[in-house]
Write a protein that holds these residues in place. Structure first.
Motif, short mmCIF file in Angstrom:
data_model
loop_
_atom_site.label_atom_id
_atom_site.label_comp_id
_atom_site.label_asym_id
_atom_site.label_seq_id
_atom_site.Cartn_x
_atom_site.Cartn_y
_atom_site.Cartn_z
N TYR A 198 -19.08 1.41 5.84
CA TYR A 198 -18.10 2.21 6.59
C TYR A 198 -16.64 2.01 6.20
O TYR A 198 -15.98 2.96 5.99
N ASN A 199 -16.22 0.55 5.96
CA ASN A 199 -14.92 0.28 5.77
C ASN A 199 -14.49 0.93 4.71
O ASN A 199 -13.31 1.59 4.33
N LYS A 200 -15.30 1.12 3.45
CA LYS A 200 -14.72 1.70 2.17
C LYS A 200 -15.00 3.50 2.30
O LYS A 200 -14.33 3.96 1.46
N ASN A 201 -15.43 3.93 3.53
CA ASN A 201 -15.32 5.21 3.72
C ASN A 201 -14.64 5.72 4.67
O ASN A 201 -14.64 6.89 4.98
N ILE A 202 -13.53 5.08 5.07
CA ILE A 202 -12.40 5.51 6.02
C ILE A 202 -11.72 6.61 5.16
O ILE A 202 -11.59 6.58 4.13
N GLY B 266 -19.89 -2.37 -3.00
CA GLY B 266 -18.86 -3.12 -3.29
C GLY B 266 -17.73 -2.45 -2.26
O GLY B 266 -17.60 -1.44 -1.96
N ASP B 267 -16.91 -3.34 -2.09
CA ASP B 267 -15.68 -2.76 -1.09
C ASP B 267 -14.84 -1.66 -1.51
O ASP B 267 -14.30 -0.70 -0.85
N ALA B 268 -14.82 -1.72 -3.08
CA ALA B 268 -13.89 -0.73 -3.58
C ALA B 268 -14.92 -0.13 -4.78
O ALA B 268 -14.32 0.35 -5.82
N GLY B 269 -16.30 0.08 -4.45
CA GLY B 269 -17.11 0.55 -5.43
C GLY B 269 -17.54 -0.61 -6.38
O GLY B 269 -17.26 -1.79 -6.19
N LEU C 108 -18.45 -7.60 -3.88
CA LEU C 108 -19.88 -6.92 -3.64
C LEU C 108 -20.72 -7.73 -2.70
O LEU C 108 -20.56 -8.69 -2.17
N PHE C 109 -21.89 -6.59 -2.34
CA PHE C 109 -22.44 -7.05 -1.24
C PHE C 109 -23.98 -6.33 -1.54
O PHE C 109 -23.93 -5.12 -2.18
N LEU C 110 -24.98 -7.03 -1.08
CA LEU C 110 -26.60 -6.36 -1.24
C LEU C 110 -26.77 -5.54 -0.39
O LEU C 110 -26.65 -5.71 0.81
N ILE C 111 -27.44 -4.42 -0.63
CA ILE C 111 -27.81 -3.20 -0.03
C ILE C 111 -29.29 -3.32 0.18
O ILE C 111 -29.90 -3.20 1.33
N ASP C 112 -29.75 -3.33 -0.85
CA ASP C 112 -31.31 -3.68 -0.80
C ASP C 112 -31.95 -4.33 -2.02
O ASP C 112 -31.38 -4.18 -2.98
N LEU C 113 -32.89 -4.87 -1.79
CA LEU C 113 -33.61 -5.55 -2.86
C LEU C 113 -35.54 -5.36 -2.79
O LEU C 113 -35.91 -5.58 -1.75
#
Length: 153
Positions: free
Chosen positions: A85-89, A39-42, A20-25
């Motif tokens: 981008y990686n999760k949308n390949i 997240g890398d896989a949702g 998981l990673f933060l997009i916005d706060l």
């Protein structure tokens, strides 16, 4: 509202799941807190609940009234983080740069940029008619003004 404390609580909650990673706060003037994670896989709903509880249970509602929303990016939101981008390949993206617009299948992501692939119909070099041409374009991340996943039904 101590924004640094909230940011640390969010970071600590995200550290428990490296996918998981933060997009916005965002902090609203009315005491609202909106956390957008990806997240890398949702992101399963259970992770949004876990993050919400990790933040909410460490803030004092008696001293400050606040509302907390932990959510994932909307499908129509632009891609913000390189990890997205990686999760949308293998998905079709619409990409805008300062000078051009591209639409193609995302086939590669590197530290420098993304590579799109598409087919187009172009006039034959000799004679009448058109031929199908395969095209590929690498776009530096620094030149991308906006990138969105194209929704295909």
């Amino acid at each position: 509202m101590d924004q640094n404390k909230v940011k640390k609580l969010v970071d600590d909650a995200l550290a428990e799941n490296e996918a998981l990673f933060l997009i916005d706060l965002n902090f609203g003037g009315d005491g609202s807190i909106k956390v957008i994670v990806d997240g890398d896989a949702g992101v399963p709903l259970s992770e949004c609940i876990r993050i919400s509880r990790a933040v909410e249970h460490n803030l004092d509602r008696e001293s400050e009234d606040f509302s907390l929303e932990v959510t994932t990016p909307n499908i129509t939101d632009p891609i913000i983080d390189k990890r997205q981008y990686n999760k949308n390949i293998d998905r079709t993206l619409k990409v805008k740069t300062e000078e051009e617009r591209f639409e193609g299948k995302l086939i590669d992501v590197s530290d420098e940029g993304i590579t799109l692939f598409w087919k187009s119909r172009e006039p034959k070099p000799i004679g009448k008619g058109k031929i199908t041409v395969e095209k590929q374009q690498t776009i530096p991340l620094s030149e991308i003004k906006e990138a969105k996943v194209k929704i295909i039904f």
